[in-house]
Design a protein around this motif. Structure first.
Motif, PDB file in Angstrom:
ATOM      1  N   PRO A  88       0.756  -1.162   0.129  1.00 15.37           N
ATOM      2  CA  PRO A  88       0.050  -0.028   0.036  1.00 15.37           C
ATOM      3  C   PRO A  88       0.923   1.320   0.037  1.00 15.37           C
ATOM      4  CG  PRO A  88      -0.142  -1.082   2.247  1.00 15.37           C
ATOM      5  CD  PRO A  88       0.965  -1.679   1.213  1.00 15.37           C
ATOM      6  N   LEU A  89       0.239   2.211  -0.687  1.00 15.49           N
ATOM      7  CA  LEU A  89       1.005   3.670  -0.449  1.00 15.49           C
ATOM      8  C   LEU A  89      -0.207   4.547  -0.002  1.00 15.49           C
ATOM      9  CD1 LEU A  89       2.903   4.297  -3.938  1.00 15.49           C
ATOM     10  CD2 LEU A  89       3.727   4.067  -1.676  1.00 15.49           C
ATOM     11  N   ASN A  90       0.112   5.133   0.932  1.00 12.73           N
ATOM     12  CA  ASN A  90      -1.016   6.207   1.663  1.00 12.73           C
ATOM     13  C   ASN A  90      -0.238   7.500   1.537  1.00 12.73           C
ATOM     14  OD1 ASN A  90      -3.077   4.293   2.455  1.00 12.73           O
ATOM     15  ND2 ASN A  90      -1.531   3.430   3.598  1.00 12.73           N
ATOM     16  N   PRO A  91      -0.031   7.978   0.286  1.00 13.19           N
ATOM     17  CA  PRO A  91       0.740   9.371   0.416  1.00 13.19           C
ATOM     18  C   PRO A  91       0.024  10.605   1.095  1.00 13.19           C
ATOM     19  CG  PRO A  91      -0.088   8.874  -1.693  1.00 13.19           C
ATOM     20  CD  PRO A  91      -0.420   7.900  -0.674  1.00 13.19           C
ATOM     21  N   GLY A  92       0.720  11.506   1.637  1.00  9.84           N
ATOM     22  CA  GLY A  92       0.047  12.514   2.276  1.00  9.84           C
ATOM     23  C   GLY A  92       0.922  13.272   2.932  1.00  9.84           C
ATOM     24  N   TYR A  93       0.337  14.287   3.801  1.00 10.38           N
ATOM     25  CA  TYR A  93       1.138  15.220   4.698  1.00 10.38           C
ATOM     26  C   TYR A  93       0.864  14.845   6.344  1.00 10.38           C
ATOM     27  CZ  TYR A  93       1.507  17.680   0.377  1.00 10.38           C
ATOM     28  OH  TYR A  93       1.753  18.277  -0.737  1.00 10.38           O
ATOM     29  N   VAL A  94       2.300  14.824   6.997  1.00  9.98           N
ATOM     30  CA  VAL A  94       2.028  14.896   8.417  1.00  9.98           C
ATOM     31  C   VAL A  94       2.557  16.135   9.094  1.00  9.98           C
ATOM     32  CG1 VAL A  94       2.139  12.280   8.574  1.00  9.98           C
ATOM     33  CG2 VAL A  94       4.090  13.743   8.710  1.00  9.98           C
ATOM     34  N   GLN A  95       1.991  16.811  10.087  1.00  7.12           N
ATOM     35  CA  GLN A  95       2.831  17.829  10.941  1.00  7.12           C
ATOM     36  C   GLN A  95       3.532  17.342  11.803  1.00  7.12           C
ATOM     37  OE1 GLN A  95       1.256  20.678   9.889  1.00  7.12           O
ATOM     38  NE2 GLN A  95       2.351  22.163  11.141  1.00  7.12           N
ATOM     39  N   PHE A  96       4.752  18.069  11.734  1.00  9.07           N
ATOM     40  CA  PHE A  96       5.869  17.580  12.999  1.00  9.07           C
ATOM     41  C   PHE A  96       6.162  18.730  13.711  1.00  9.07           C
ATOM     42  CE2 PHE A  96      10.657  17.462  13.420  1.00  9.07           C
ATOM     43  CZ  PHE A  96      10.761  16.517  14.080  1.00  9.07           C
ATOM     44  N   THR A 137       1.314   7.592   5.111  1.00  5.88           N
ATOM     45  CA  THR A 137       1.087   8.463   6.495  1.00  5.88           C
ATOM     46  C   THR A 137       0.901   7.448   7.584  1.00  5.88           C
ATOM     47  OG1 THR A 137      -1.277   8.452   5.594  1.00  5.88           O
ATOM     48  CG2 THR A 137       0.389  10.341   5.202  1.00  5.88           C
ATOM     49  N   LEU A 138       0.673   6.066   7.264  1.00  4.26           N
ATOM     50  CA  LEU A 138       0.565   5.111   8.292  1.00  4.26           C
ATOM     51  C   LEU A 138       1.871   4.759   9.156  1.00  4.26           C
ATOM     52  CD1 LEU A 138      -2.292   2.975   6.439  1.00  4.26           C
ATOM     53  CD2 LEU A 138      -2.598   4.943   8.085  1.00  4.26           C
ATOM     54  N   GLN A 139       2.946   4.918   8.434  1.00  5.40           N
ATOM     55  CA  GLN A 139       4.128   4.799   8.935  1.00  5.40           C
ATOM     56  C   GLN A 139       4.556   5.654  10.084  1.00  5.40           C
ATOM     57  OE1 GLN A 139       6.274   1.945   8.254  1.00  5.40           O
ATOM     58  NE2 GLN A 139       4.426   1.563   6.880  1.00  5.40           N
ATOM     59  N   PRO A 140       5.302   5.435  11.115  1.00  6.74           N
ATOM     60  CA  PRO A 140       5.695   6.276  11.940  1.00  6.74           C
ATOM     61  C   PRO A 140       6.601   7.543  11.969  1.00  6.74           C
ATOM     62  CG  PRO A 140       6.822   4.267  12.356  1.00  6.74           C
ATOM     63  CD  PRO A 140       5.928   4.112  11.298  1.00  6.74           C
ATOM     64  N   VAL A 141       6.059   8.501  10.913  1.00  9.67           N
ATOM     65  CA  VAL A 141       7.042   9.304  10.367  1.00  9.67           C
ATOM     66  C   VAL A 141       7.514  10.430  11.303  1.00  9.67           C
ATOM     67  CG1 VAL A 141       7.110  11.383   8.439  1.00  9.67           C
ATOM     68  CG2 VAL A 141       6.071   8.852   8.049  1.00  9.67           C
ATOM     69  N   VAL A 142       6.470  10.709  12.165  1.00  8.81           N
ATOM     70  CA  VAL A 142       6.545  11.750  13.032  1.00  8.81           C
ATOM     71  C   VAL A 142       7.637  11.280  14.183  1.00  8.81           C
ATOM     72  CG1 VAL A 142       5.456  13.145  14.875  1.00  8.81           C
ATOM     73  CG2 VAL A 142       4.589  13.040  12.748  1.00  8.81           C
ATOM     74  N   GLU A 143       7.465  10.055  14.605  1.00  4.53           N
ATOM     75  CA  GLU A 143       8.356   9.529  15.801  1.00  4.53           C
ATOM     76  C   GLU A 143       9.933   9.418  15.266  1.00  4.53           C
ATOM     77  OE1 GLU A 143       5.511   8.043  14.731  1.00  4.53           O
ATOM     78  OE2 GLU A 143       4.101   8.363  16.446  1.00  4.53           O
ATOM     79  N   GLN A 144       9.936   9.013  13.956  1.00  4.76           N
ATOM     80  CA  GLN A 144      11.205   8.852  13.259  1.00  4.76           C
ATOM     81  C   GLN A 144      11.847  10.355  13.228  1.00  4.76           C
ATOM     82  OE1 GLN A 144      12.841   6.093  12.722  1.00  4.76           O
ATOM     83  NE2 GLN A 144      14.585   7.460  12.644  1.00  4.76           N
ATOM     84  N   LEU A 145      11.245  11.181  12.676  1.00  6.30           N
ATOM     85  CA  LEU A 145      11.593  12.810  12.590  1.00  6.30           C
ATOM     86  C   LEU A 145      12.066  13.139  13.898  1.00  6.30           C
ATOM     87  CD1 LEU A 145       9.213  14.257   9.924  1.00  6.30           C
ATOM     88  CD2 LEU A 145      11.692  13.756   9.600  1.00  6.30           C
TER      89      LEU A 145
END
Length: 163
Positions: A88-96, A137-145
């Motif tokens: 799956p690809l769930n592209p989008g934006y996250v706020q960090f 966006t379902l990945q832990p992007v904010v936590e990694q950043l």
């Protein structure tokens, strides 16, 4: 030696070393190179004054190793997603909420973050919020950043100046 003069000496030496590299060490150009290095140093100190902090070697090494590891992992993940249509690809934006002060340190962090496959900082505001485009966006992007920012702050000595 004050921080200003230390920065001036380091920058001057780097600019002169660059001159030597560009002229392939031609001794006939050394006088011009010294003059050019002095002018470049003066301009750089005017445009980007020395920071009150400086990088720490061990945390910098830790950040570099972490960044390399993350680049490989993210690159493999992006390649896997590109070649396997079932993933799956769930592209989008996250706020960090970036803990690094606005300015050169945050710009450097965002530039480095943009090099990691799958993420691209798009916009930053004065409150510290960074809008990041990501492939999933379902990945832990904010936590990694957040982890990346913590390691970057330790390496660069970057602190938030909001009171």
């Amino acid at each position: 030696m004050s921080n200003f003069w230390r920065s001036a000496a380091i920058r001057g030496a780097m600019f002169f070393a660059l001159w030597v590299i560009l002229t392939l060490g031609d001794r006939n150009d050394f006088a011009v190179g010294i003059f050019a290095a002095i002018i470049a140093t003066w301009i750089s100190l005017f445009l980007l004054p020395p920071a009150p902090t400086h990088p720490s070697l061990l945390p910098l090494l830790k950040f570099m190793l972490h960044f390399f590891r993350q680049s490989v992992i993210a690159g493999l993940d992006v390649a896997k997603r590109a070649f396997d249509p079932k993933l799956p690809l769930n592209p989008g934006y996250v706020q960090f909420s970036c803990p690094i002060s606005a300015g050169p340190a945050r710009s450097a962090f965002c530039a480095l973050s943009s090099l990691l496959p799958g993420t691209m900082p798009v916009k930053s505001d004065a409150t510290g919020n960074v809008l990041v485009h990501c492939l999933d966006t379902l990945q832990p992007v904010v936590e990694q950043l957040s982890k990346d920012a913590s390691l970057f702050r330790a390496a660069a000595g970057a602190v938030r100046n909001d009171g």
